[in-house]
Design an enzyme around this catalytic site. Structure first.
Site, PDB file in Angstrom:
ATOM      1  N   HIS A  20       0.721  -1.120   0.028  1.00 65.42           N
ATOM      2  CA  HIS A  20       0.115   0.093  -0.127  1.00 65.42           C
ATOM      3  C   HIS A  20       0.663   1.108   0.092  1.00 65.42           C
ATOM      4  CE1 HIS A  20      -3.118  -2.474   2.310  1.00 65.42           C
ATOM      5  NE2 HIS A  20      -3.442  -2.386   1.136  1.00 65.42           N
ATOM      6  N   LYS A  44     -19.048  -5.602   8.351  1.00 64.68           N
ATOM      7  CA  LYS A  44     -18.005  -6.278   8.059  1.00 64.68           C
ATOM      8  C   LYS A  44     -17.377  -6.630   9.501  1.00 64.68           C
ATOM      9  CE  LYS A  44     -13.696  -6.722   5.453  1.00 64.68           C
ATOM     10  NZ  LYS A  44     -12.849  -5.830   4.658  1.00 64.68           N
ATOM     11  N   SER A 132      -2.878  -7.711   3.202  1.00 70.10           N
ATOM     12  CA  SER A 132      -3.396  -7.358   4.572  1.00 70.10           C
ATOM     13  C   SER A 132      -3.600  -8.741   4.977  1.00 70.10           C
ATOM     14  CB  SER A 132      -4.212  -6.362   4.616  1.00 70.10           C
ATOM     15  OG  SER A 132      -4.090  -5.040   4.076  1.00 70.10           O
TER      16      SER A 132
HETATM   17  O1  PNS Z   1      -9.366  -2.809   0.184  1.00 70.42           O
HETATM   18  P1  PNS Z   1     -10.596  -3.475  -0.023  1.00 70.42           P
HETATM   19  O2  PNS Z   1     -11.135  -4.108   0.839  1.00 70.42           O
HETATM   20  O3  PNS Z   1     -10.421  -4.427  -1.516  1.00 70.42           O
HETATM   21  O4  PNS Z   1     -11.535  -1.880  -0.641  1.00 70.42           O
HETATM   22  C1  PNS Z   1     -12.547  -2.094  -1.144  1.00 70.42           C
HETATM   23  C2  PNS Z   1     -13.300  -0.792  -1.390  1.00 70.42           C
HETATM   24  C3  PNS Z   1     -13.292  -0.190  -0.004  1.00 70.42           C
HETATM   25  C4  PNS Z   1     -12.626   0.173  -2.285  1.00 70.42           C
HETATM   26  C5  PNS Z   1     -14.806  -1.017  -1.861  1.00 70.42           C
HETATM   27  O5  PNS Z   1     -15.322  -2.061  -1.026  1.00 70.42           O
HETATM   28  C6  PNS Z   1     -15.624   0.403  -1.501  1.00 70.42           C
HETATM   29  O6  PNS Z   1     -15.462   1.275  -2.511  1.00 70.42           O
HETATM   30  N1  PNS Z   1     -16.814   0.176  -1.042  1.00 70.42           N
HETATM   31  C7  PNS Z   1     -17.704   1.381  -0.793  1.00 70.42           C
HETATM   32  C8  PNS Z   1     -19.025   0.928  -1.164  1.00 70.42           C
HETATM   33  C9  PNS Z   1     -19.167   1.059  -2.798  1.00 70.42           C
HETATM   34  O7  PNS Z   1     -19.129   2.241  -3.148  1.00 70.42           O
HETATM   35  N2  PNS Z   1     -19.764   0.094  -3.364  1.00 70.42           N
HETATM   36  C10 PNS Z   1     -19.909   0.224  -4.830  1.00 70.42           C
HETATM   37  C11 PNS Z   1     -18.645   0.160  -5.577  1.00 70.42           C
HETATM   38  S1  PNS Z   1     -18.560  -1.142  -6.562  1.00 70.42           S
END
Ligand code: PNS
Length: 163
Positions: A20, A44, A132
């Site tokens: 990251h 979560k 992670s």
């Molecule tokens: O590091 P990660 O857990 O892969 O990140 C995932 C993240 C936080 C980028 C994604 O889950 C997200 O943007 N969630 C917010 C909800 C949202 O906007 N969902 C629709 C987008 S597909």
């Protein structure tokens, strides 16, 4: 005057890894402002570190980058991006296996907010296996994570798993 480009690097960062950090450093050179945004996701279950601790660790490891800020968000990423005046979402792709999930998210976000661009970046090859989840697993089972996370994160994980 050229408009400042604000980019958002969203994720769980539980915890932030060297992969990251490598991506943050690269992106901070491309965009005038980079917001590292941690998803607040009360549903979560079982996060390793609570969000405030993840924020603290991220703030410490990006302290040397003046155009990077750390924030949290809940709800849709596109809504948060609009509030932040961001035009770009940055995501890291390590291997082909990441691509399908990332493509799906990027296209959904484009459907929701056509003006927002997703930019995929590659971390240094040395971190292409790093996640992670694996850091948490290795640390919990007593393995060394010294090369995988910044020292401040290593210390917190050690304190947590008692090694
Ligand atoms: O590091 P990660 O857990 O892969 O990140 C995932 C993240 C936080 C980028 C994604 O889950 C997200 O943007 N969630 C917010 C909800 C949202 O906007 N969902 C629709 C987008 S597909």
């Amino acid at each position: 005057m050229k408009q400042q480009t604000v980019a958002i690097y969203p994720g769980s960062f539980d915890p932030v890894t060297n992969g990251h950090l490598d991506l943050i450093e690269r992106a901070s050179k491309l965009f005038e402002r980079l917001v590292v945004a941690i998803l607040l996701n009360p549903e979560k279950d079982g996060p390793f570190f609570p969000v405030p601790e993840r924020v603290e660790m991220l703030k410490e490891v990006v302290g040397h980058l003046p155009n990077v800020e750390v924030d949290t968000f809940k709800g849709l990423l596109v809504d948060y991006a609009r509030r932040k005046d961001a035009r770009v979402i940055v995501r890291g792709i390590r291997a082909v296996s990441d691509y399908e999930y990332e493509l799906q998210m990027a296209l959904m976000n484009r459907q929701l907010a056509p003006g927002l661009e997703t930019v995929f970046m590659l971390p240094a090859q040395a971190y292409s296996y790093l996640s992670s989840r694996l850091v948490r697993e290795v640390a919990s089972l007593g393995g060394s994570i010294k090369e995988l996370v910044p020292p401040v994160v290593e210390a917190r994980i050690r304190a947590k798993v008692g090694s």
